[in-house]
Design a protein around this motif. Structure first.
Motif, short mmCIF file in Angstrom:
data_model
loop_
_atom_site.label_atom_id
_atom_site.label_comp_id
_atom_site.label_asym_id
_atom_site.label_seq_id
_atom_site.Cartn_x
_atom_site.Cartn_y
_atom_site.Cartn_z
N SER A 67 0.81 -1.22 0.00
CA SER A 67 0.00 0.00 0.00
C SER A 67 0.84 1.27 0.00
O SER A 67 0.44 2.29 0.56
CB SER A 67 -0.93 0.00 1.22
OG SER A 67 -0.18 -0.05 2.43
N GLU A 96 -5.72 3.23 -7.94
CA GLU A 96 -6.52 4.38 -8.35
C GLU A 96 -6.78 4.36 -9.86
O GLU A 96 -7.92 4.57 -10.31
CB GLU A 96 -5.81 5.67 -7.96
CG GLU A 96 -6.34 6.95 -8.59
CD GLU A 96 -7.74 7.31 -8.15
OE1 GLU A 96 -8.40 8.08 -8.87
OE2 GLU A 96 -8.19 6.84 -7.08
N ASP A 103 -1.37 -1.62 8.68
CA ASP A 103 -2.34 -0.59 8.32
C ASP A 103 -2.02 -0.06 6.93
O ASP A 103 -0.86 0.00 6.53
CB ASP A 103 -2.31 0.55 9.34
CG ASP A 103 -3.41 1.56 9.11
OD1 ASP A 103 -3.15 2.54 8.37
OD2 ASP A 103 -4.51 1.38 9.63
N VAL A 104 -3.03 0.35 6.19
CA VAL A 104 -2.83 0.80 4.82
C VAL A 104 -1.91 2.02 4.75
O VAL A 104 -1.27 2.27 3.72
CB VAL A 104 -4.19 1.11 4.15
CG1 VAL A 104 -4.84 2.33 4.80
CG2 VAL A 104 -4.05 1.29 2.65
N SER A 105 -1.80 2.76 5.82
CA SER A 105 -0.97 3.97 5.83
C SER A 105 0.48 3.69 6.19
O SER A 105 1.30 4.60 6.20
CB SER A 105 -1.54 5.00 6.80
OG SER A 105 -1.51 4.52 8.13
N ILE A 137 -4.81 7.45 -0.61
CA ILE A 137 -5.59 6.57 0.27
C ILE A 137 -7.03 7.05 0.33
O ILE A 137 -7.98 6.25 0.25
CB ILE A 137 -4.97 6.51 1.68
CG1 ILE A 137 -3.65 5.73 1.66
CG2 ILE A 137 -5.94 5.86 2.67
CD1 ILE A 137 -2.89 5.76 2.96
N THR A 138 -7.22 8.36 0.48
CA THR A 138 -8.57 8.92 0.54
C THR A 138 -9.38 8.58 -0.70
O THR A 138 -10.56 8.21 -0.61
CB THR A 138 -8.50 10.45 0.71
OG1 THR A 138 -7.79 10.76 1.92
CG2 THR A 138 -9.90 11.06 0.78
N LYS A 166 -9.92 4.45 -1.15
CA LYS A 166 -10.90 3.86 -0.24
C LYS A 166 -12.32 3.93 -0.77
O LYS A 166 -13.19 3.15 -0.37
CB LYS A 166 -10.82 4.54 1.13
CG LYS A 166 -9.67 4.06 2.01
CD LYS A 166 -9.72 4.71 3.37
CE LYS A 166 -8.66 4.10 4.30
NZ LYS A 166 -8.68 4.75 5.65
N GLN A 167 -12.56 4.85 -1.69
CA GLN A 167 -13.91 5.01 -2.24
C GLN A 167 -14.24 3.96 -3.29
O GLN A 167 -15.42 3.71 -3.58
CB GLN A 167 -14.05 6.41 -2.86
CG GLN A 167 -13.82 7.55 -1.88
CD GLN A 167 -13.84 8.90 -2.56
OE1 GLN A 167 -14.64 9.13 -3.47
NE2 GLN A 167 -12.96 9.80 -2.14
N THR A 206 -11.43 -2.35 -2.56
CA THR A 206 -11.50 -3.14 -1.34
C THR A 206 -10.10 -3.27 -0.75
O THR A 206 -9.17 -3.68 -1.44
CB THR A 206 -12.06 -4.54 -1.62
OG1 THR A 206 -13.36 -4.42 -2.21
CG2 THR A 206 -12.14 -5.37 -0.36
N ILE A 207 -9.95 -2.89 0.51
CA ILE A 207 -8.65 -2.96 1.18
C ILE A 207 -8.72 -3.96 2.32
O ILE A 207 -9.55 -3.83 3.23
CB ILE A 207 -8.22 -1.57 1.73
CG1 ILE A 207 -8.10 -0.56 0.58
CG2 ILE A 207 -6.90 -1.68 2.49
CD1 ILE A 207 -7.82 0.86 1.04
N ASP A 225 -6.56 -4.95 5.17
CA ASP A 225 -5.36 -4.65 5.93
C ASP A 225 -5.10 -5.75 6.96
O ASP A 225 -5.92 -6.63 7.18
CB ASP A 225 -5.45 -3.27 6.60
CG ASP A 225 -6.65 -3.15 7.53
OD1 ASP A 225 -7.38 -4.15 7.71
OD2 ASP A 225 -6.87 -2.05 8.07
#
Length: 528
Positions: free
Chosen positions: A13, A22, A37-39, A139-140, A143-144, A147-148, A150
């Motif tokens: 990620s 994206e 975590d994705v971040s 990431i913002t 996420k829309q 599918t993530i 983590d």
């Protein structure tokens, strides 16, 4: 057992994986798998910026030549040309996605300069938080549409007859999960945590490279590990990265008694390529000397470099004194899973982008701020390729996973032990004797490294297995290369004045055994 089917599975990620997701998400069903975590990624921590030819006084050819010089002319020139030519286009694309790069009052980009760049071409966002700004924005958006999953640990790739068709994982509840897709993308980053001092996030342990190796994909140039010259150090341990942009704004490397460290060492002085600066600092540290960045000439340092300032405050460094204690630390892998410019590996259906990949753009030593550029450029190339590829529907049987009992494997070393071996024997300065010591140590775990069996092991044991695998491959590759070039420095093969023009053997890794591959493509078994 849980089973998921998708058009594209992306493992990782960081900026490369997020950018690919994206660009693909409006046309394909995409699932991102990430072990934390994705971040959590190196991209989130990137301070320096992103290199691109934006200024009218600049030219892609200049960026191209700077990249080749830093890479000691070991770069794949065709792919490097693609990289630098796409810079301005990708900046425009990032801005359409909502990224706001730093600009002056007149609306023009605030361009910085970093080591080995002969012109100012580094764009920043949020001062020295460029990676965070880019990654957070992606990431913002992702996420829309994506599918993530983590806290999902990718254990092995599923391969049959030279084709990758999925990933075997353990989910956050330690339950086995299978992901099936015609396109599997590795975007897992590098392997900095193999060393005691590193700029890398704690999750960056060479996992994607180890997955590819066990699956039989080809890896290349594993000996080229870049050490960033200026890691903030506290009590002998890394405490964060001090961006090269700090030297770009005028900071100087000095000894404890105020001597200018890079004076007379290189024509670019403090902005010399990273491998040169790292070795100069390393030699002083070997003599038990301390090295500092003198930042007293930089006006409004805390305003210009808020992230670095925060690291210093957290480590208890008094910025008022104007001296930041530093040492080199593992920073970036130039080697990795061998790919073409579109991210395709030697296995059908398997791709790699970002730091886990070896496209050849970085040569023997990455040019500063080309990493974020690499991530977005080759994510874009990958997305275009997948969107124009006819997919073959593959019939798959969900077979039970047969796990080997861990008791069949000898006791594993600790992560600290692996880091000590790599730092001591496969670090900034290398010799045949030390490399052989490392290889013999790793060979104690050869059965685990080269096995493609599934093991019933904990997450920590899995990480150790991956670290053992990549540590062995780096050491073996470093022994193959009998020259000093870029980030690979053999004290028993000193740098010559024309070392950047040498065209000697390099080491590739394939299906569990090292090979030597020369420029004509001849492959021969490698014997230690």
């Amino acid at each position: 057992m849980k089973v998921f089917n998708s058009d594209v599975i992306i493992v990782g990620s960081g900026i490369a994986g997020l950018m690919a997701a994206e660009l693909l998400s409006f046309h394909k069903n995409v699932i991102i798998i990430t072990k934390s975590d994705v971040s959590h990624s190196n991209s989130m921590m990137a301070q320096g910026g992103i290199a691109a030819v934006i200024d009218q006084e600049d030219d892609w050819r200049d960026h191209f030549l700077d990249t080749l010089r830093a890479g000691c002319h070991y770069n794949n020139e065709d792919v490097t040309e693609l990289l630098v030519k796409q810079g301005a286009t990708m900046i425009e694309k990032l801005e359409t996605l909502g990224v706001q790069f730093d600009k002056g009052k007149d609306g023009t980009y605030l361009l910085g300069q970093e080591g080995a760049h002969l012109k100012r071409r580094i764009l920043h966002a949020g001062g020295d938080a460029t990676g965070k700004e880019l990654t957070t924005r992606l990431i913002t958006r992702v996420k829309q549409h994506v599918t993530i999953h983590d806290h999902t640990d990718a254990r092995d790739l599923m391969v049959e007859n030279g084709q990758c068709y999925g990933v075997v994982c353990l989910d956050k509840y330690q339950q086995p999960v299978r992901y099936f897709a015609p396109h599997v993308v590795l975007a897992t980053g590098g392997a900095g945590q193999l060393y005691s001092v590193t700029s890398n996030h704690s999750t960056i342990t060479g996992d994607g490279m180890a997955l590819a190796y066990r699956a039989g994909a080809r890896l290349a140039d594993m000996e080229f590990v870049q050490f960033h010259p200026t890691m903030l150090v506290k009590n002998g341990r890394g405490a964060g990265l001090v961006s090269e942009a700090v030297r770009g704004e005028g900071a100087r490397l000095v000894t404890e008694d105020g001597q200018l460290l890079m004076e007379g060492k290189h024509e670019l002085g403090d902005l010399a390529p990273r491998d040169v600066v790292a070795r100069v600092i390393f030699q002083r540290i070997l003599k038990n000397e301390k090295v500092f960045l003198d930042i007293r000439s930089i006006h409004d340092f805390q305003k210009k470099f808020p992230s670095v300032s925060s690291l210093c405050v957290k480590a208890g460094i008094q910025l008022e004194n104007g001296l930041i204690p530093i040492a080199p630390g593992a920073h970036f892998m130039m080697g990795g899973v061998e790919t073409n410019a579109q991210g395709k590996t030697s296995l059908d259906g398997l791709y790699a982008i970002g730091e886990v990949a070896n496209t050849g753009v970085h040569g023997a030593n990455r040019l500063a701020s080309n990493s974020l550029l690499e991530g977005v450029v080759f994510a874009n190339e990958l997305a275009r390729t997948i969107l124009h590829t006819e997919e073959t529907v593959r019939q798959t049987k969900v077979m039970p996973i047969v796990c080997q009992d861990m008791s069949t494997v000898q006791e594993l070393p600790t992560i600290n032990e692996i880091q000590e071996i790599m730092s001591k024997w496969v670090g900034i300065v290398r010799t045949k004797e030390n490399l052989l010591k490392a290889i013999r140590w790793f060979e104690k775990y050869k059965s685990l490294i080269q096995s493609n069996q599934y093991y019933q092991i904990s997450s920590e044991q899995h990480v150790i297995r991956n670290m053992l695998t990549i540590g062995y491959l780096i050491a073996a590759s470093a022994l193959c290369r009998k020259e000093s070039r870029g980030s690979h420095y053999r004290i028993d093969y000193p740098l010559s004045s024309d070392h950047c023009l040498l065209q000697t053997v390099f080491c590739s890794i394939h299906k569990g055994e090292p090979y030597v591959l020369n420029k004509k493509g001849f492959v021969s078994n490698f014997v230690i």
